[in-house]
Motif scaffolding. Sequence first.
Motif, short mmCIF file in Angstrom:
data_model
loop_
_atom_site.label_atom_id
_atom_site.label_comp_id
_atom_site.label_asym_id
_atom_site.label_seq_id
_atom_site.Cartn_x
_atom_site.Cartn_y
_atom_site.Cartn_z
N PRO A 205 0.78 -1.35 -0.07
CA PRO A 205 -0.06 -0.02 -0.11
C PRO A 205 0.78 1.38 -0.16
CG PRO A 205 0.08 -0.99 2.18
CD PRO A 205 0.99 -1.72 1.31
N ILE A 206 0.23 2.33 -0.73
CA ILE A 206 0.65 3.46 -0.55
C ILE A 206 -0.65 4.29 -0.03
CG2 ILE A 206 1.40 5.70 -1.61
CD1 ILE A 206 3.09 4.01 -3.56
N VAL A 207 -0.65 4.72 1.46
CA VAL A 207 -1.58 5.07 2.08
C VAL A 207 -3.04 3.82 1.90
CG1 VAL A 207 -3.15 7.06 2.71
CG2 VAL A 207 -0.98 7.28 1.57
N ASP A 208 -3.88 4.10 1.20
CA ASP A 208 -5.07 3.48 1.25
C ASP A 208 -5.30 2.73 -0.27
OD1 ASP A 208 -5.50 5.66 -0.24
OD2 ASP A 208 -7.35 6.11 0.73
N ARG A 209 -4.38 2.68 -1.30
CA ARG A 209 -4.31 2.10 -2.59
C ARG A 209 -3.03 1.14 -2.68
NH1 ARG A 209 -7.76 6.23 -5.40
NH2 ARG A 209 -9.12 6.44 -3.85
N PRO A 210 -3.20 0.05 -3.46
CA PRO A 210 -1.89 -0.56 -3.70
C PRO A 210 -0.89 0.24 -4.84
CG PRO A 210 -3.72 -1.56 -4.95
CD PRO A 210 -4.33 -0.62 -4.04
N CYS A 211 0.35 -0.10 -4.76
CA CYS A 211 1.08 0.71 -5.56
C CYS A 211 0.66 0.43 -6.97
CB CYS A 211 2.43 0.01 -5.55
SG CYS A 211 3.61 0.32 -4.15
#
Length: 285
Positions: free
Chosen positions: A30-36
């Motif tokens: 994750p990057i915050v709330d979404r996948p890379c």
Amino acid sequence: MAVTKAVLPVAGLGTRFLPLTKAVPKELLPIVDRPCIEYVVAEAVAAGITDLVFVTARGKGAIEDYFDRSPMLEATLEAAGKGALVAEVRRVAELARVVTVRQDQMRGLGHAVLCAAPAVGNEDFVVILPDDIVDAEVPVVAQLLNVHAARGGAVVSLKNVPRERTNRYGICAGPMLTETLMRIDRMVEKPKPEDAPSTLSIVGRYVLPAAIFAILRETPPGAGGEIQLTDALARLPLAYGHVFSGQHFDTGNPVGLLEAQLHYATRHPEYGAAARALCARFAGS
Ligand code: UTP
């Protein structure tokens, strides 16, 4: 003809994230709330890409699942009155059409791109390496497609790197036609600093003609014993390099991922304030 297909090679082992990548594709970290990988898919879609070709391998099925519809989950959320979440789950599945091809042996990036040939057919296409995330006003894929529309040929994105690190990248050289546009006449994969013909390295975005597939079929293993995309590119008759504008993160290693996480977290509309407070707290420790 508009370029509408993007190939995303995701078959790699992700050894820099072991042991985590034994069970989880690094593209879904994750990057915050979404996948890379959603960041680069969003970039592609914003540049007019409608069809994604994922080149996958064993253990990467969760990537397809992420971009697929999820009728049971949607029905459960619907029944629980969580309409906003249903919309969010559907939004991801509706970003683009997805086709998956398998690379059965890790024979390198060039071989991974070749595996996508049947899904791409006889048209120009984009290659995106999901490890390279760029926060840019104009998506890098759109920057490259603009060059492609004006000049034709293959187009790769370029970034200046310190000379002592040229042995990690594909390096390009040739006359600069403008401040940001190179007519490439040399490409070398991972040259030693003393042999590097420049310090402009390819970052994971390419616009390629379908002719690259025939060249890849004939390309022998190169650096690291792998079939290198750069070696095939070097045999194309016309290639440009565009020095892109935007902030680049290499999320293929833990520190680069952390940097991207901090960048996006501290700018996030919902979590930004909390992230900045956390950064301030840890800055002093
Ligand atoms: P990398 O060289 O970064 O390898 O691949 P990797 O497996 O992803 O990561 P490390 O180095 O082991 O930590 C560059 C890109 O090419 C893809 C990878 O998935 C990544 O997107 N790739 C590489 C393939 O799809 N197939 C290959 O045979 C090699």
